[in-house]
Design a protein around this motif. Structure first.
Motif, mmCIF file in Angstrom:
data_model
loop_
_atom_site.group_PDB
_atom_site.id
_atom_site.type_symbol
_atom_site.label_atom_id
_atom_site.label_comp_id
_atom_site.label_asym_id
_atom_site.label_seq_id
_atom_site.Cartn_x
_atom_site.Cartn_y
_atom_site.Cartn_z
ATOM 1 N N PRO A 1 0.878 -1.343 -0.072
ATOM 2 C CA PRO A 1 0.052 0.037 -0.006
ATOM 3 C C PRO A 1 0.811 1.308 0.046
ATOM 4 O O PRO A 1 2.068 1.140 0.280
ATOM 5 N N SER A 2 0.179 2.331 -0.459
ATOM 6 C CA SER A 2 0.911 3.554 -0.477
ATOM 7 C C SER A 2 1.486 4.017 0.929
ATOM 8 O O SER A 2 0.803 3.885 2.103
ATOM 9 N N GLY A 3 2.609 4.562 1.106
ATOM 10 C CA GLY A 3 3.219 4.782 2.555
ATOM 11 C C GLY A 3 2.671 6.196 2.820
ATOM 12 O O GLY A 3 1.919 7.295 1.998
ATOM 13 N N ARG A 4 2.706 6.799 4.006
ATOM 14 C CA ARG A 4 2.331 7.974 4.519
ATOM 15 C C ARG A 4 2.554 9.277 3.693
ATOM 16 O O ARG A 4 1.846 10.263 3.330
ATOM 17 N N HIS A 5 3.794 9.122 3.218
ATOM 18 C CA HIS A 5 4.586 10.401 2.495
ATOM 19 C C HIS A 5 3.626 10.450 1.287
ATOM 20 O O HIS A 5 3.306 11.737 0.774
ATOM 21 N N LEU A 6 3.483 9.420 0.523
ATOM 22 C CA LEU A 6 2.585 9.323 -0.768
ATOM 23 C C LEU A 6 1.442 9.713 -0.645
ATOM 24 O O LEU A 6 0.668 10.462 -1.412
ATOM 25 N N ALA A 7 0.671 9.271 0.416
ATOM 26 C CA ALA A 7 -0.796 9.610 0.794
ATOM 27 C C ALA A 7 -1.002 10.838 1.029
ATOM 28 O O ALA A 7 -1.800 11.579 0.333
ATOM 29 N N ASP A 8 0.032 11.651 1.727
ATOM 30 C CA ASP A 8 0.004 13.096 2.027
ATOM 31 C C ASP A 8 0.095 13.698 0.697
ATOM 32 O O ASP A 8 -0.617 14.928 0.508
ATOM 33 N N ALA A 9 0.911 13.472 0.163
ATOM 34 C CA ALA A 9 0.976 14.130 -1.363
ATOM 35 C C ALA A 9 -0.138 13.878 -2.262
ATOM 36 O O ALA A 9 -0.675 14.946 -2.855
ATOM 37 N N LEU A 10 -0.512 12.855 -2.273
ATOM 38 C CA LEU A 10 -1.997 12.616 -3.058
ATOM 39 C C LEU A 10 -3.176 13.523 -2.377
ATOM 40 O O LEU A 10 -3.996 14.008 -3.292
ATOM 41 N N ALA A 11 -3.100 13.634 -1.052
ATOM 42 C CA ALA A 11 -4.260 14.281 -0.489
ATOM 43 C C ALA A 11 -4.136 15.570 -0.311
ATOM 44 O O ALA A 11 -5.185 16.371 0.228
ATOM 45 N N ALA A 12 -3.085 16.166 -0.751
ATOM 46 C CA ALA A 12 -2.836 17.519 -0.288
ATOM 47 C C ALA A 12 -3.711 18.622 -0.820
ATOM 48 O O ALA A 12 -3.924 19.756 -0.077
ATOM 49 N N PRO A 13 -4.641 18.452 -1.972
ATOM 50 C CA PRO A 13 -5.691 19.359 -2.164
ATOM 51 C C PRO A 13 -6.627 19.589 -1.322
ATOM 52 O O PRO A 13 -7.141 20.826 -1.070
ATOM 53 N N LEU A 14 -7.024 18.529 -0.291
ATOM 54 C CA LEU A 14 -8.145 18.770 0.545
ATOM 55 C C LEU A 14 -7.338 19.602 1.792
ATOM 56 O O LEU A 14 -8.282 20.037 2.639
ATOM 57 N N ALA A 15 -6.355 19.803 1.918
ATOM 58 C CA ALA A 15 -5.385 20.478 3.122
ATOM 59 C C ALA A 15 -6.108 22.073 2.807
ATOM 60 O O ALA A 15 -5.997 22.953 3.776
ATOM 61 N N GLN A 16 -6.329 22.536 1.741
ATOM 62 C CA GLN A 16 -6.771 23.733 1.230
ATOM 63 C C GLN A 16 -8.278 24.016 1.415
ATOM 64 O O GLN A 16 -8.922 23.498 0.838
ATOM 65 N N ARG A 17 -8.679 24.875 2.633
ATOM 66 C CA ARG A 17 -10.087 24.969 2.916
ATOM 67 C C ARG A 17 -10.943 25.949 1.749
ATOM 68 O O ARG A 17 -10.227 27.044 1.360
ATOM 69 N N THR A 18 -12.060 25.693 1.215
ATOM 70 C CA THR A 18 -12.947 26.426 0.515
ATOM 71 C C THR A 18 -13.962 27.280 1.254
ATOM 72 O O THR A 18 -14.246 27.974 0.501
ATOM 73 N N GLY A 19 -14.370 26.977 2.110
ATOM 74 C CA GLY A 19 -15.588 27.549 2.835
ATOM 75 C C GLY A 19 -16.779 26.945 2.383
ATOM 76 O O GLY A 19 -17.636 27.665 2.537
ATOM 77 N N ARG A 20 -16.765 25.927 1.392
ATOM 78 C CA ARG A 20 -17.974 25.069 1.047
ATOM 79 C C ARG A 20 -17.943 23.773 1.242
ATOM 80 O O ARG A 20 -16.504 23.304 1.148
#
Length: 243
Positions: free
Chosen positions: A41-60
């Motif tokens: 399975p993907s390691g934590r560092h790779l998972a973090d990089a793939l999930a990075a767009p969700l770290a930016q809140r949009t307010g909706r």
């Protein structure tokens, strides 16, 4: 610009469960290499990089799609980053993985905490509702194992499913081209060359950046794609006055 995710405290998985996931992944890679394509399975560092767009809140509220969820390594990181009104759809075609994911949606604290805001679609991505639209799509599919026409169709499907301003991430392992050159047949090399051409063309047209995750085993390169934001056209002055 490539985003960096904000780390979220999470419940650590037991060593026994992590080992069981690795064993299952290896077994499925040997049994169904075309659609699994990884030995672990993907390691934590790779998972973090793939999930990075969700770290930016949009307010909706945001809708999120993960294709090729596997044993849920990336799914858990995505779940950690979900806002209170966000939803996450997990697509997985492998029946052994889907049984594991279905159980984890009930029993794993990081997934179960979101209740019915996380859904599992047990089947190929082609079964996804063509009307569904997403703000973020994370692809875990092994493009290098597919035919060029399959990769082109998948990328087109992702773009069609993204909302304006949406974000797609996907990855490929580094060093595989050299290994394939040493071990591959002429037919597999031609297929892989065709896939590389499709991906290179797509990245040149739509790419918004990439980064190498050296901490993953094996090291992986993560690509980011953004769809254009649609800006409403201003009404003509006479229309604005009469409206």
């Amino acid at each position: 610009m490539v985003l960096s995710p904000t780390r979220t405290p999470s419940v650590r998985r037991t060593p026994a469960r992590r080992l069981a996931d690795r064993r299952l992944f290896l077994a499925e890679m040997l049994r169904t290499f075309h659609t699994t394509g990884a030995v672990t399975p993907s390691g934590r560092h790779l998972a973090d990089a793939l999930a990075a767009p969700l770290a930016q809140r949009t307010g909706r509220p945001r809708t999120v799609l993960e294709v090729g969820a596997g044993t849920g390594a990336v799914s858990r990181v995505l779940a950690d980053l979900l806002g209170p009104e966000d939803t996450l759809d997990l697509v997985e075609a492998n029946p052994r993985f889907t049984r594991l994911l279905a159980a984890d949606l009930r029993d794993d604290p990081r997934l179960a905490a979101h209740g019915d805001r996380i859904s599992l679609i047990a089947g190929p991505v082609e079964q996804l509702d063509p009307r569904a639209r997403y703000d973020v799509i994370v692809s875990g599919l092994p493009f290098a194992n597919f035919r060029p026409d399959e990769v082109s169709e998948l990328l087109g499907r992702y773009l069609a499913a993204l909302r304006p301003g949406g974000h797609l991430t996907y990855f490929g392992y580094r060093g595989t081209a050299r290994l394939r050159a040493l071990l591959g047949t002429s037919r597999s090399l031609a297929r892989h060359g065709g896939v590389t051409h499709v991906l290179d063309t797509f990245q040149q047209t739509h790419g918004a950046g990439c980064r190498t995750v050296w901490g993953n085993v094996p090291p992986a390169r993560v690509w980011h794609v953004r769809t254009p934001v649609v800006t409403p056209r201003p009404l003509p002055r006479e229309t604005a006055r009469t409206g």
